[in-house]
Design a protein around this motif. Structure first.
Motif, PDB file in Angstrom:
ATOM      1  N   LEU A  38     -28.671  28.714  28.315  1.00 29.65           N
ATOM      2  CA  LEU A  38     -27.971  29.591  29.249  1.00 29.65           C
ATOM      3  C   LEU A  38     -28.812  30.845  29.469  1.00 29.65           C
ATOM      4  O   LEU A  38     -29.094  31.572  28.526  1.00 29.65           O
ATOM      5  CB  LEU A  38     -26.598  29.985  28.705  1.00 29.65           C
ATOM      6  N   ILE A  39     -29.211  31.078  30.709  1.00 23.02           N
ATOM      7  CA  ILE A  39     -29.952  32.281  31.073  1.00 23.02           C
ATOM      8  C   ILE A  39     -29.105  33.000  32.104  1.00 23.02           C
ATOM      9  O   ILE A  39     -28.909  32.501  33.217  1.00 23.02           O
ATOM     10  CB  ILE A  39     -31.344  31.949  31.632  1.00 23.02           C
TER      11      ILE A  39
ATOM     12  N   LEU B 232     -28.647  30.994  24.073  1.00 24.16           N
ATOM     13  CA  LEU B 232     -28.218  32.003  25.042  1.00 24.16           C
ATOM     14  C   LEU B 232     -29.271  33.092  25.187  1.00 24.16           C
ATOM     15  O   LEU B 232     -29.675  33.713  24.215  1.00 24.16           O
ATOM     16  CB  LEU B 232     -26.889  32.616  24.602  1.00 24.16           C
ATOM     17  N   LYS B 233     -29.712  33.308  26.426  1.00 28.29           N
ATOM     18  CA  LYS B 233     -30.649  34.394  26.738  1.00 28.29           C
ATOM     19  C   LYS B 233     -30.028  35.270  27.820  1.00 28.29           C
ATOM     20  O   LYS B 233     -29.877  34.854  28.963  1.00 28.29           O
ATOM     21  CB  LYS B 233     -31.994  33.835  27.224  1.00 28.29           C
ATOM     22  N   VAL B 234     -29.625  36.464  27.432  1.00 28.80           N
ATOM     23  CA  VAL B 234     -29.050  37.434  28.360  1.00 28.80           C
ATOM     24  C   VAL B 234     -30.125  38.452  28.719  1.00 28.80           C
ATOM     25  O   VAL B 234     -31.022  38.730  27.916  1.00 28.80           O
ATOM     26  CB  VAL B 234     -27.826  38.132  27.718  1.00 28.80           C
ATOM     27  N   ASP B 235     -30.059  38.998  29.918  1.00 32.14           N
ATOM     28  CA  ASP B 235     -31.014  40.031  30.307  1.00 32.14           C
ATOM     29  C   ASP B 235     -31.045  41.131  29.249  1.00 32.14           C
ATOM     30  O   ASP B 235     -29.998  41.629  28.821  1.00 32.14           O
ATOM     31  CB  ASP B 235     -30.610  40.608  31.670  1.00 32.14           C
ATOM     32  N   SER B 236     -32.235  41.503  28.835  1.00 28.43           N
ATOM     33  CA  SER B 236     -32.387  42.421  27.699  1.00 28.43           C
ATOM     34  C   SER B 236     -31.753  43.794  27.958  1.00 28.43           C
ATOM     35  O   SER B 236     -31.393  44.488  27.014  1.00 28.43           O
ATOM     36  CB  SER B 236     -33.873  42.590  27.357  1.00 28.43           C
TER      37      SER B 236
ATOM     38  N   ILE C 133     -30.994  34.745  21.901  1.00 29.60           N
ATOM     39  CA  ILE C 133     -32.347  35.275  22.039  1.00 29.60           C
ATOM     40  C   ILE C 133     -32.278  36.637  22.711  1.00 29.60           C
ATOM     41  O   ILE C 133     -31.702  36.781  23.794  1.00 29.60           O
ATOM     42  CB  ILE C 133     -33.236  34.329  22.867  1.00 29.60           C
ATOM     43  N   ASN C 134     -32.871  37.624  22.063  1.00 29.98           N
ATOM     44  CA  ASN C 134     -32.907  38.976  22.617  1.00 29.98           C
ATOM     45  C   ASN C 134     -34.362  39.414  22.707  1.00 29.98           C
ATOM     46  O   ASN C 134     -34.981  39.740  21.696  1.00 29.98           O
ATOM     47  CB  ASN C 134     -32.096  39.934  21.739  1.00 29.98           C
ATOM     48  N   SER C 135     -34.906  39.383  23.911  1.00 29.53           N
ATOM     49  CA  SER C 135     -36.312  39.756  24.092  1.00 29.53           C
ATOM     50  C   SER C 135     -36.541  40.114  25.551  1.00 29.53           C
ATOM     51  O   SER C 135     -35.706  39.829  26.415  1.00 29.53           O
ATOM     52  CB  SER C 135     -37.240  38.602  23.691  1.00 29.53           C
ATOM     53  N   ASP C 136     -37.709  40.721  25.821  1.00 28.16           N
ATOM     54  CA  ASP C 136     -38.050  40.991  27.214  1.00 28.16           C
ATOM     55  C   ASP C 136     -38.637  39.738  27.853  1.00 28.16           C
ATOM     56  O   ASP C 136     -38.846  38.713  27.200  1.00 28.16           O
ATOM     57  CB  ASP C 136     -39.028  42.162  27.314  1.00 28.16           C
ATOM     58  N   GLY C 137     -38.886  39.814  29.162  1.00 28.11           N
ATOM     59  CA  GLY C 137     -39.352  38.645  29.899  1.00 28.11           C
ATOM     60  C   GLY C 137     -40.700  38.125  29.431  1.00 28.11           C
ATOM     61  O   GLY C 137     -40.918  36.912  29.333  1.00 28.11           O
ATOM     62  N   MET C 138     -41.631  39.030  29.124  1.00 26.28           N
ATOM     63  CA  MET C 138     -42.965  38.609  28.703  1.00 26.28           C
ATOM     64  C   MET C 138     -42.926  37.866  27.378  1.00 26.28           C
ATOM     65  O   MET C 138     -43.600  36.851  27.189  1.00 26.28           O
ATOM     66  CB  MET C 138     -43.876  39.841  28.607  1.00 26.28           C
ATOM     67  N   THR C 139     -42.108  38.357  26.443  1.00 26.13           N
ATOM     68  CA  THR C 139     -41.987  37.697  25.142  1.00 26.13           C
ATOM     69  C   THR C 139     -41.350  36.322  25.293  1.00 26.13           C
ATOM     70  O   THR C 139     -41.790  35.351  24.679  1.00 26.13           O
ATOM     71  CB  THR C 139     -41.143  38.556  24.190  1.00 26.13           C
ATOM     72  N   MET C 140     -40.311  36.236  26.136  1.00 25.17           N
ATOM     73  CA  MET C 140     -39.645  34.957  26.352  1.00 25.17           C
ATOM     74  C   MET C 140     -40.577  33.954  27.015  1.00 25.17           C
ATOM     75  O   MET C 140     -40.599  32.774  26.670  1.00 25.17           O
ATOM     76  CB  MET C 140     -38.400  35.173  27.228  1.00 25.17           C
ATOM     77  N   ASN C 141     -41.377  34.418  27.960  1.00 21.04           N
ATOM     78  CA  ASN C 141     -42.324  33.535  28.632  1.00 21.04           C
ATOM     79  C   ASN C 141     -43.356  32.988  27.651  1.00 21.04           C
ATOM     80  O   ASN C 141     -43.729  31.812  27.706  1.00 21.04           O
ATOM     81  CB  ASN C 141     -43.027  34.289  29.756  1.00 21.04           C
ATOM     82  N   LYS C 142     -43.800  33.829  26.722  1.00 20.83           N
ATOM     83  CA  LYS C 142     -44.751  33.380  25.711  1.00 20.83           C
ATOM     84  C   LYS C 142     -44.121  32.329  24.803  1.00 20.83           C
ATOM     85  O   LYS C 142     -44.750  31.333  24.424  1.00 20.83           O
ATOM     86  CB  LYS C 142     -45.232  34.565  24.883  1.00 20.83           C
TER      87      LYS C 142
END
Length: 215
Positions: A86-87, A113-117, A143-152
């Motif tokens: 879930l994003i 679950l990934k919600v906007d940080s 998952i709690n992270s920014d977009g760059m970390t999640m993309n990695k």
């Protein structure tokens, strides 16, 4: 999924008491009026009320449809997908995540679950609320992270190969093409993905068979 109907009812009743808390929390992360934020909490609470008691059981019920000939019938059975992701967007920090998350949990899935940080504090508090009233911590991965970390994270070979293996074998049917077809982007083809997939597929035995329903 171990969240019981009684736990759902307790969480529903508790949100009545802490609705102001969640409304003010929404205001902290998004430019909404208090009345608007309170309305979001109200809609979320009504959703939970709809699935208290035995309502989840009715949501998962099977169905039968008569065919064209005497005695012919088609039967449908609802099965959980298993692992789901879930994003959710930043402009609905509570309503959309709760509705999608609880719907997935009710049906026996294991959500990530990934919600906007920028607004994730709202769902973090909701998860703590669920944990406090019976939901095991292992039911949801948050998952709690920014977009760059999640993309990695999504580009890690170990993780991607595991997801591919789960999609192909853990969530397939009796004669599913994912058992014999593999589409690979050229960027992944030049990595160690293929060797990882070969290793994961080689571990499969009848002892850990979790194939989907026979069609």
């Amino acid at each position: 999924m171990k969240l019981l109907n009684s736990d759902i009812e307790v969480v529903t009743n508790l949100t009545l008491e802490v609705s102001d808390f969640f409304a003010k929390l929404i205001q902290r992360v998004s430019p909404k009026s208090f009345q608007y934020a309170l309305g979001v909490v109200y809609v979320t609470r009504k959703f939970l009320e709809n699935f208290s008691g035995d309502q989840v059981r009715f949501l998962a019920r099977s169905f039968g449809v008569p065919g064209n000939h005497l005695g012919q019938q088609s039967h449908g059975f609802r099965w959980p997908y298993g692992l789901v992701a879930l994003i959710t967007p930043f402009n609905f920090p509570l309503e959309i995540p709760v509705l999608q998350l609880m719907g997935a949990l009710y049906m026996g899935n294991k959500p990530v679950l990934k919600v906007d940080s920028k607004v994730c504090i709202v769902m973090e508090q909701m998860l703590r609320l669920l944990h406090a009233f019976g939901m095991p911590v292992e039911d949801v991965d948050f998952i709690n992270s920014d977009g760059m970390t999640m993309n990695k994270l999504l580009q890690e070979v170990d993780y991607v190969s595991w997801v591919c293996d789960q999609d192909a074998y853990a969530c397939s049917g009796q004669k599913c093409p994912t058992q014999s077809l593999l589409f690979v982007h050229e960027n992944w083809k030049n990595s160690s993905l293929m060797s990882h997939l070969n290793h994961l597929a080689g571990r499969r035995t009848l002892d850990n068979l979790n194939i989907g329903p026979v069609l």
